[in-house]
Design a protein around this motif. Sequence first.
Motif, PDB file in Angstrom:
ATOM      1  N   TYR A  84       0.961  -1.315   0.141  1.00  0.00           N
ATOM      2  CA  TYR A  84       0.261   0.269  -0.155  1.00  0.00           C
ATOM      3  C   TYR A  84       0.893   0.781   0.223  1.00  0.00           C
ATOM      4  O   TYR A  84       0.768   1.914  -0.696  1.00  0.00           O
ATOM      5  CB  TYR A  84      -0.903  -0.321   1.252  1.00  0.00           C
ATOM      6  CG  TYR A  84      -2.237   1.107   0.709  1.00  0.00           C
ATOM      7  CD1 TYR A  84      -3.290   0.705   0.683  1.00  0.00           C
ATOM      8  CD2 TYR A  84      -1.439   2.390   1.666  1.00  0.00           C
ATOM      9  CE1 TYR A  84      -4.161   2.096   1.289  1.00  0.00           C
ATOM     10  CE2 TYR A  84      -2.370   3.733   1.484  1.00  0.00           C
ATOM     11  CZ  TYR A  84      -3.620   3.046   0.782  1.00  0.00           C
ATOM     12  OH  TYR A  84      -4.787   3.867   1.392  1.00  0.00           O
ATOM     13  N   VAL A  85       1.846   0.763   0.388  1.00  0.00           N
ATOM     14  CA  VAL A  85       2.920   2.496   0.988  1.00  0.00           C
ATOM     15  C   VAL A  85       3.629   2.402  -0.535  1.00  0.00           C
ATOM     16  O   VAL A  85       3.775   3.978  -0.764  1.00  0.00           O
ATOM     17  CB  VAL A  85       3.379   2.466   2.040  1.00  0.00           C
ATOM     18  CG1 VAL A  85       4.781   3.779   2.153  1.00  0.00           C
ATOM     19  CG2 VAL A  85       2.802   2.335   3.751  1.00  0.00           C
ATOM     20  N   LEU A  89       3.704   5.684  -2.656  1.00  0.00           N
ATOM     21  CA  LEU A  89       4.639   6.635  -3.315  1.00  0.00           C
ATOM     22  C   LEU A  89       5.317   6.880  -4.700  1.00  0.00           C
ATOM     23  O   LEU A  89       5.340   7.497  -5.228  1.00  0.00           O
ATOM     24  CB  LEU A  89       5.920   6.026  -2.770  1.00  0.00           C
ATOM     25  CG  LEU A  89       6.154   6.157  -0.756  1.00  0.00           C
ATOM     26  CD1 LEU A  89       6.818   5.395  -0.112  1.00  0.00           C
ATOM     27  CD2 LEU A  89       6.301   7.659  -0.437  1.00  0.00           C
ATOM     28  N   ILE A  90       4.078   5.276  -5.690  1.00  0.00           N
ATOM     29  CA  ILE A  90       4.757   5.918  -6.375  1.00  0.00           C
ATOM     30  C   ILE A  90       4.212   6.480  -7.175  1.00  0.00           C
ATOM     31  O   ILE A  90       4.258   7.158  -8.813  1.00  0.00           O
ATOM     32  CB  ILE A  90       4.810   3.668  -7.006  1.00  0.00           C
ATOM     33  CG1 ILE A  90       5.647   3.252  -6.226  1.00  0.00           C
ATOM     34  CG2 ILE A  90       4.681   4.217  -9.044  1.00  0.00           C
ATOM     35  CD1 ILE A  90       5.578   1.821  -6.902  1.00  0.00           C
ATOM     36  N   ARG A  93       4.303  10.223  -8.731  1.00  0.00           N
ATOM     37  CA  ARG A  93       5.047  10.987 -10.131  1.00  0.00           C
ATOM     38  C   ARG A  93       3.684  11.565 -10.788  1.00  0.00           C
ATOM     39  O   ARG A  93       4.435  11.805 -11.365  1.00  0.00           O
ATOM     40  CB  ARG A  93       6.343  10.325 -10.245  1.00  0.00           C
ATOM     41  CG  ARG A  93       7.146  10.699 -10.062  1.00  0.00           C
ATOM     42  CD  ARG A  93       8.622  10.136  -9.831  1.00  0.00           C
ATOM     43  NE  ARG A  93       8.853  10.475 -11.568  1.00  0.00           N
ATOM     44  CZ  ARG A  93       9.869   9.778 -12.024  1.00  0.00           C
ATOM     45  NH1 ARG A  93      10.698   8.593 -11.625  1.00  0.00           N
ATOM     46  NH2 ARG A  93      10.222   9.606 -13.184  1.00  0.00           N
ATOM     47  N   PRO A  94       3.157  10.224 -11.529  1.00  0.00           N
ATOM     48  CA  PRO A  94       1.701  10.444 -12.345  1.00  0.00           C
ATOM     49  C   PRO A  94       0.934  11.795 -11.988  1.00  0.00           C
ATOM     50  O   PRO A  94       0.114  12.192 -12.469  1.00  0.00           O
ATOM     51  CB  PRO A  94       1.513   9.033 -12.012  1.00  0.00           C
ATOM     52  CG  PRO A  94       2.643   8.547 -11.706  1.00  0.00           C
ATOM     53  CD  PRO A  94       2.928   8.969 -10.935  1.00  0.00           C
ATOM     54  N   THR A  95       0.639  11.384 -10.569  1.00  0.00           N
ATOM     55  CA  THR A  95       0.025  12.599 -10.191  1.00  0.00           C
ATOM     56  C   THR A  95       0.377  14.311 -10.257  1.00  0.00           C
ATOM     57  O   THR A  95      -0.203  15.002 -11.051  1.00  0.00           O
ATOM     58  CB  THR A  95      -0.402  12.610  -7.769  1.00  0.00           C
ATOM     59  OG1 THR A  95      -1.089  11.067  -8.135  1.00  0.00           O
ATOM     60  CG2 THR A  95      -1.278  14.189  -7.699  1.00  0.00           C
ATOM     61  N   VAL A 120       5.244   7.706 -17.570  1.00  0.00           N
ATOM     62  CA  VAL A 120       4.347   7.846 -16.562  1.00  0.00           C
ATOM     63  C   VAL A 120       3.418   6.614 -16.559  1.00  0.00           C
ATOM     64  O   VAL A 120       2.910   5.607 -15.139  1.00  0.00           O
ATOM     65  CB  VAL A 120       2.999   8.853 -16.328  1.00  0.00           C
ATOM     66  CG1 VAL A 120       1.937   8.863 -16.262  1.00  0.00           C
ATOM     67  CG2 VAL A 120       3.578  10.361 -16.890  1.00  0.00           C
ATOM     68  N   ARG A 121       2.784   5.271 -17.844  1.00  0.00           N
ATOM     69  CA  ARG A 121       2.735   4.516 -18.232  1.00  0.00           C
ATOM     70  C   ARG A 121       3.001   3.219 -17.206  1.00  0.00           C
ATOM     71  O   ARG A 121       2.475   2.548 -17.098  1.00  0.00           O
ATOM     72  CB  ARG A 121       2.108   4.439 -19.871  1.00  0.00           C
ATOM     73  CG  ARG A 121       0.442   4.345 -20.286  1.00  0.00           C
ATOM     74  CD  ARG A 121       0.825   4.432 -21.837  1.00  0.00           C
ATOM     75  NE  ARG A 121       0.441   2.870 -22.197  1.00  0.00           N
ATOM     76  CZ  ARG A 121      -1.143   2.436 -21.353  1.00  0.00           C
ATOM     77  NH1 ARG A 121      -1.966   3.238 -21.488  1.00  0.00           N
ATOM     78  NH2 ARG A 121      -0.984   1.624 -22.285  1.00  0.00           N
ATOM     79  N   ARG A 122       4.314   3.300 -17.240  1.00  0.00           N
ATOM     80  CA  ARG A 122       5.084   2.750 -17.056  1.00  0.00           C
ATOM     81  C   ARG A 122       5.474   2.839 -14.853  1.00  0.00           C
ATOM     82  O   ARG A 122       4.869   1.129 -14.723  1.00  0.00           O
ATOM     83  CB  ARG A 122       6.500   2.710 -16.795  1.00  0.00           C
ATOM     84  CG  ARG A 122       7.106   1.870 -18.579  1.00  0.00           C
ATOM     85  CD  ARG A 122       8.533   1.738 -18.556  1.00  0.00           C
ATOM     86  NE  ARG A 122       9.479   3.404 -19.010  1.00  0.00           N
ATOM     87  CZ  ARG A 122       9.374   3.833 -20.011  1.00  0.00           C
ATOM     88  NH1 ARG A 122       8.517   3.236 -20.910  1.00  0.00           N
ATOM     89  NH2 ARG A 122      10.065   5.377 -19.463  1.00  0.00           N
ATOM     90  N   LEU A 123       5.027   3.379 -14.630  1.00  0.00           N
ATOM     91  CA  LEU A 123       4.424   3.807 -13.134  1.00  0.00           C
ATOM     92  C   LEU A 123       3.137   3.275 -12.579  1.00  0.00           C
ATOM     93  O   LEU A 123       3.110   2.904 -11.643  1.00  0.00           O
ATOM     94  CB  LEU A 123       4.895   4.986 -12.261  1.00  0.00           C
ATOM     95  CG  LEU A 123       6.018   5.351 -12.684  1.00  0.00           C
ATOM     96  CD1 LEU A 123       6.703   7.367 -12.517  1.00  0.00           C
ATOM     97  CD2 LEU A 123       7.020   4.515 -11.957  1.00  0.00           C
ATOM     98  N   LEU A 124       2.332   3.136 -13.951  1.00  0.00           N
ATOM     99  CA  LEU A 124       0.577   3.178 -13.634  1.00  0.00           C
ATOM    100  C   LEU A 124       0.925   1.345 -13.737  1.00  0.00           C
ATOM    101  O   LEU A 124       0.080   1.194 -13.146  1.00  0.00           O
ATOM    102  CB  LEU A 124      -0.310   3.590 -14.812  1.00  0.00           C
ATOM    103  CG  LEU A 124      -0.468   5.118 -14.705  1.00  0.00           C
ATOM    104  CD1 LEU A 124      -1.403   5.448 -15.864  1.00  0.00           C
ATOM    105  CD2 LEU A 124      -0.758   5.249 -13.182  1.00  0.00           C
TER     106      LEU A 124
END
Length: 147
Positions: A84-85, A89-90, A93-95, A120-124
């Motif tokens: 969850y944390v 945290l990840i 960056r997208p936000t 950003v898609r990679r992070l999502l």
Amino acid sequence: MEPLIAYLHVLTFILTGAFLTAEMVVCRPDLTVAQVRALPRLDILFFAAALLALATGLLRLFVYAKGVSFYLPNPFFWAKMALYVAIALISIRPTLAFIRWNRAMAGGGAAPPAEQVAGVRRLLHLELGLFALIPLMAVLMARGIGR
């Protein structure tokens, strides 16, 4: 009341995953103005659902279900919390990217470059992959495995 809290916990978990998936679907190369405007809204809904999932989970931990003494010693509880944390945290960056892109396009700027969108898609994708592990941790934890 406990069954209602359990239901709300599951429902908010499903909504969290749905809004995160919606972000990934909308966030793709060649974003339109409408898509850039939608991303911060979806992100707010994702954040709200995640907070409600946390709130109902804490209610279950401290008030309902099996109680603190059952969950806290279990390593799968801590793995679930760590996931969850990590997702939280990840998601920063997208936000920030969604806000930046929205402001730029509102000011007459161009759509974000494809490499930014891809990042950003990679992070999502990473968030969704980690998110998919949370139910596994919950199942193991609820059955007392690891205690």
